[in-house]
Structures are given as structure tokens and as C-alpha cells.
Write an enzyme that holds these catalytic residues in place. Structure first.
Site, PDB file in Angstrom:
ATOM      1  CG  HIS A  49     -22.016 -12.479   3.642  1.00 45.43           C
ATOM      2  ND1 HIS A  49     -21.719 -13.135   2.472  1.00 45.43           N
ATOM      3  CD2 HIS A  49     -20.953 -12.690   4.452  1.00 45.43           C
ATOM      4  CE1 HIS A  49     -20.528 -13.722   2.568  1.00 45.43           C
ATOM      5  NE2 HIS A  49     -20.058 -13.463   3.767  1.00 45.43           N
ATOM      6  CG  ASP A 141     -23.860 -14.979   0.479  1.00 46.41           C
ATOM      7  OD1 ASP A 141     -23.535 -13.788   0.505  1.00 46.41           O
ATOM      8  OD2 ASP A 141     -23.099 -15.907   0.853  1.00 46.41           O
ATOM      9  CB  THR A 163     -19.317 -11.338  -1.262  1.00 40.75           C
ATOM     10  OG1 THR A 163     -19.218 -12.566  -0.536  1.00 40.75           O
ATOM     11  CG2 THR A 163     -20.785 -10.956  -1.363  1.00 40.75           C
ATOM     12  CG  HIS A 383      -8.696  -9.069   7.096  1.00 42.59           C
ATOM     13  ND1 HIS A 383      -8.937  -7.715   6.954  1.00 42.59           N
ATOM     14  CD2 HIS A 383      -9.877  -9.682   6.840  1.00 42.59           C
ATOM     15  CE1 HIS A 383     -10.203  -7.530   6.652  1.00 42.59           C
ATOM     16  NE2 HIS A 383     -10.799  -8.691   6.568  1.00 42.59           N
ATOM     17  CG  ASN A 387     -16.946  -6.694   1.352  1.00 49.29           C
ATOM     18  OD1 ASN A 387     -17.150  -6.772   0.147  1.00 49.29           O
ATOM     19  ND2 ASN A 387     -17.795  -7.157   2.248  1.00 49.29           N
ATOM     20  CB  SER A 388     -10.772  -5.029   3.727  1.00 50.25           C
ATOM     21  OG  SER A 388     -11.586  -5.191   4.864  1.00 50.25           O
ATOM     22  CD  GLU A 391     -14.856  -0.712   2.687  1.00 49.63           C
ATOM     23  OE1 GLU A 391     -16.076  -0.779   2.908  1.00 49.63           O
ATOM     24  OE2 GLU A 391     -14.002  -0.681   3.593  1.00 49.63           O
ATOM     25  CB  ALA A 406     -11.731 -17.034   4.467  1.00 49.84           C
ATOM     26  CD  GLU A 407     -11.779 -14.409   0.520  1.00 51.61           C
ATOM     27  OE1 GLU A 407     -12.369 -13.382   0.189  1.00 51.61           O
ATOM     28  OE2 GLU A 407     -11.864 -14.882   1.677  1.00 51.61           O
ATOM     29  CD  GLN A 408      -9.034 -13.088   5.650  1.00 48.50           C
ATOM     30  OE1 GLN A 408      -8.080 -13.146   6.432  1.00 48.50           O
ATOM     31  NE2 GLN A 408     -10.286 -13.000   6.076  1.00 48.50           N
TER      32      GLN A 408
END
Length: 492
Positions: A49, A141, A163, A383, A387-388, A391, A406-408
Site C-alpha cells: 500500500h 488509505d 486502491t 489472483h 494492482n496486478s 498492470e 478479499a475482492e479478487q
């Protein structure tokens, strides 16, 4: 007075008024040039973070030369990387302060408890700042909204730096509202949910873990309530990617500022990464499947062997970031670690390393952005951390979705069902359930990634180009960043 004299007098008055007005404009311009503002950033503990916070801070100060930013860093007890990272940051208008470590009598300190212990340190650090430039706002954050209390003590607005994406933000706020109204019980329902920030109804399997688990309900309610307490929310996404979700916020109670994608467009190459990148240099263009599951992603030995069988049976070239799960214990927040090379033969199928030596490479920690930017990379088994996801989109690499927590799950749903820029390995895998994904299912996903549909490839390329243009003049994120800066400068 003659007509000529009257005309001369009028001309003189007009000239005088014009000069006074011009002088006022010059004075106002000088004042604006001299006006500066300070922001206090409070990222969540952990280098992940912190890194995105620093990238966003640099984006702001590069855009407006009268912004000064102070970042207050809280370090986890087990964290050994944050101090190394912050020690390398030097900028006249970007100041990083490591807060004192707070001790707790509890062996299982929650994130909120850790942050509450830091509130006196935050107050002291902000009080110690020089009066110029004046404090304009706190930027906290998404998991640090308890610090909004401190912002109120200083009588300045608070903004949340979010984020994750717009669609997920909309999901959290909407489900919180339903819960407050007593209209939703997600853990016992099999019906799909209509969420304003998503085009399609969402099945329960794609909901985030914090919603479907009773255990997480108190955290979810507090988390969403904290978001609603902010004066505005800055989101690491862009309207060209999530146009439906962005439109769903138009008449909301808070201003939303999508200013992403916030990432490093030219990833740095480190000496330790040279072996990995040299191997990629030797592979044909668009031929390698990259498997990586984030800074917290790791699997047990049974699942590792299923992945290995899938890779070998697919025949695909691969680069696999394989990491060792951290020991489980009360309050454990330690990330996975790298396997010793001698341990790999013990957890992989017998002979796997020898049989795949010509087409595959197993690594530990991965320089993810550099790998995604490499021309040999064809696809990304991910996953679906946000951020991934950003990118992968930026570098134009299609994703095969394998969410863990999480939120994946909802990110995977967004990629495959909403945006149609990814293929599915799974949408509903949850690491906490200890389920085992079969080699056959993983292999199918890998083959679909290697032989990806041309329509999906075309959409990936289009959204990649949009992600590169949105922060340039004329792009939505460029405009939203300007709108955010105007709001900040109006606070002083």
C-alpha cells in the site's frame, strides 16, 4: 463641457478602469502562484500500500508545483522492508515520516487497534509540521478511515485513497446500505444480486469474502461506514475502463475521483532480476504463460502438484512464481517466503523439473511489472488483485482468473463477464475453504489463455491503449486529477 472633452474623459475613465482590472488580475495571479497546500497521506501498513501511495503522491506533485505531501508510515511488527523502502525516498516536496512503533498488550492486534494506537503519534507528527504550507486535507488509505477522526481534530477534510476499482467500491457501498436497511442476508442466499456499479447481476460466488462470511460482517460494516464518512474518494481506476461503474456514481452523495491507473509505466530493472529477464529474452515473442498470485498468495503442496501437472500437460512455456505459505498462527500476518532450491523437488511431481527444463522456469518472488512488460509474455495466470489487474491491462497481457480472497472474486467477474478481457480458470475459488482445483480445470484455463479468442485479444489491446492515454491531456483521469487538485487548493 464639449463633446470632445466628454469623449476624452470617458476614454480616460475606461483606460483607468482597465488598468486597475489588469492590476487586480496580476495580483490575483501572483497570489495563486504563491499559494501552496500540504496534504498528509496515511497509507495502510505494509510496503504494498505504501508503494501505490508514493506513486500517487508523485503524480500529484508532478502535476502541481504548489502541492507538498507528508506521508506518515505505520510499520507492522513483522515488517522488515518498509524502512528500506522509505529510506530511499528523497524529494523536496515529498516528506516521509516513520511513526514510532506502538506496543499492544494483545497478541492478536487488529488493523483498527494498531491504527488507533497510532492516532496520538499522527496528531503529534502533524502538529510538528511547519505552518507553511498550510494543511489542506488528509488522504487516508481505504483501510485507514479511522484516521478521519484526526482530520476532524485539525478541521480539514478527509479523502480516501481507494486502491481497488470503481465497480468494487460501488458494490461495497451498495451492500452496506442494504445491510443497514436490513434488506440483505448474503450468506444464506443463492440468488444473484443486482449492483448498480455492475452491468450484470452478481452470483454469490463472486462476492468478496468480507461479505459472504459471517465472521467478517463487523469488519465489513465498519469498513464501508468509514468510506461513507469521507469527504471524497480517490480511486485507482479510470472511466474508460469502468465506464458503467463511473456513471453509477454521478448522483452519489460523495465526489468520486477516478485518477488511475497509478503504476510505474517503465518498471525499474534490478540486478537480482537479471536471470529471470535473461531467460525471457531467450523465449519466442508472446509464448510464455506467467503464473503469479501476489505478495500474499501461496498454495499447499497438493495444489502445487495439480498446477505442475496442468502446466506439463498443456505443453505451454511457463514462468511460475512459486512461494511457500507462511506458518499459520494466531494473528499471523507474515507474507509467503521463497522455497530453497533443494526443496522444490520435494513438493513437485517426481521428475517435473527435468521434464520441463527446456520450456519452463520456477522462481520465487517475481518482478511482476518487468515480466508483464516483456514481449515474450503471452498471458498471466493471476489472483486478480487490483494492482496486478491494472498492470496486466496496461501492458496488454490477457489474464486467466484464479482469485484467492478479499475482492479478487468480484475482480475476476469484472474481467471475464463484464469487460470480457480475460478467461476463466475459476471465479469462486477461496483459499480459506481449502478447496482443491483440479489439474484438468487449470490446464483448460491455460490452453484458453494461450489460444485466446481474437475478440478478447482485440479488447485487451484497446483497453491497454486507453490506459496509456487517460492520464494525458484529454483523458478522463487527467481531468479528474485536475478536478481533485482544484478542490485541494480551494481548502487553503
Amino acid at each position: 463641457m464639449s463633446t470632445l472633452e466628454q469623449s476624452t474623459l470617458i476614454d480616460s475613465l475606461i483606460l483607468h478602469t482597465t488598468c486597475v482590472h489588469l492590476q487586480d488580475l496580476i495580483t490575483e495571479s501572483d497570489t495563486n502562484m504563491q499559494k501552496a497546500a500540504r496534504l498528509v497521506f496515511i497509507p495502510s501498513p505494509g510496503v504494498g500500500h505504501l508503494a501505490s501511495t508514493i506513486q500517487f503522491a508523485n503524480l500529484l506533485i508532478n502535476r502541481h508545483d504548489s502541492l507538498w505531501i507528508t506521508v506518515l508510515v505505520t510499520k507492522l511488527p513483522s515488517d522488515t522492508t518498509t524502512a528500506v523502502y522509505t529510506d530511499s525516498l528523497h524529494s523536496q516536496r515529498l516528506q516521509v515520516i516513520n511513526l514510532p512503533e506502538s506496543s499492544s498488550n494483545s497478541k492478536q492486534t487488529t488493523m483498527k487497534e494498531l491504527l488507533d494506537l497510532q492516532k496520538p503519534h499522527v496528531k503529534q507528527a502533524v502538529t510538528n509540521l511547519t505552518p507553511a504550507p498550510p494543511l489542506a486535507a488528509f488522504v487516508v488509505d481505504m483501510f485507514c478511515t479511522t484516521m478521519i477522526d484526526v482530520a476532524k481534530d485539525f478541521q480539514v477534510p478527509s479523502l480516501v485513497f481507494y486502491t481497488s476499482g470503481l465497480a468494487f467500491l460501488g458494490l461495497v457501498l451498495h451492500l452496506h446500505t442494504l445491510r443497514e436497511e436490513g434488506k440483505a442476508e448474503f450468506t444464506e442466499s443463492n440468488r444473484e444480486l443486482v449492483i448498480p456499479s455492475f452491468v450484470n447481476p452478481i452470483p454469490p460466488a463472486a462476492l468478496p469474502s468480507i461479505v459472504v462470511s459471517k465472521e467478517w460482517e463487523p469488519f465489513f460494516m465498519e469498513y464501508a461506514r468509514g468510506l461513507k464518512n469521507a469527504d471524497g474518494i480517490i480511486v485507482n481506476s479510470f472511466e474508460e475502463l469502468e465506464s458503467h461503474a463511473a456513471h453509477s456514481f454521478l448522483h452519489g452523495p460523495q465526489p468520486i475521483y477516478p485518477v488511475g491507473p497509478i503504476l510505474k509505466p517503465k518498471p525499474e530493472i534490478h540486478v537480482n532480476d537479471s536471470d529471470i529477464l535473461s531467460w525471457l529474452d531467450q523465449q519466442p515473442p508472446s509464448s510464455v504463460v506467467f503464473l503469479c498470485f501476489g505478495s500474499m498468495g501461496a498454495f499447499g503442496e497438493d495444489q502445487v502438484r495439480e498446477i505442475a501437472h496442468a502446466l506439463e500437460n498443456s505443453g505451454a512455456r511457463f514462468l511460475w512464481s512459486l512461494r511457500k505459505p507462511s506458518p499459520k498462527g494466531p494473528g499471523s500476518m507474515n507474507p509467503p517466503s521463497d522455497y530453497a532450491p533443494s526443496d522444490l523437488a520435494l513438493i513437485l511431481p517426481p521428475g517435473f523439473l527435468d521434464r520441463t527444463a527446456g520450456i519452463g522456469k520456477i522462481i520465487g518472488w517475481a518482478p511482476q511489472a518487468q515480466i508483464l512488460a516483456h514481449p515474450a509474455t503471452a498471458g498471466f495466470v493471476s489472483h486478480c488483485g487490483w494492482n496486478s489487474t491494472l498492470e496486466s491491462i496496461y501492458f496488454g497481457v490477457p489474464i486467466a482468473t484464479w482469485p484467492l480472497f478479499a475482492e479478487q472474486q468480484s475482480n475476476a467477474f469484472l474481467l471475464t463477464r463484464e469487460l470480457k478481457i480475460g478467461v476463466e480458470i475459476s471465479l469462486e475459488y477461496r483459499v480459506e475453504l481449502n478447496t482443491l482445483l483440479s489439474a484438468e480445470k487449470i490446464e483448460k484455463g491455460i490452453r484458453n489463455l494461450v489460444e485466446i479468442d481474437e475478440e478478447i485479444r482485440k479488447r485487451v489491446k484497446e483497453v491497454s491503449e486507453k490506459s496509456r492515454k487517460t492520464l494525458l491531456e484529454g483523458g478522463s483521469s487527467h481531468s479528474n486529477l485536475g478536478r481533485l487538485i482544484d478542490y485541494i487548493m480551494n481548502q487553503v
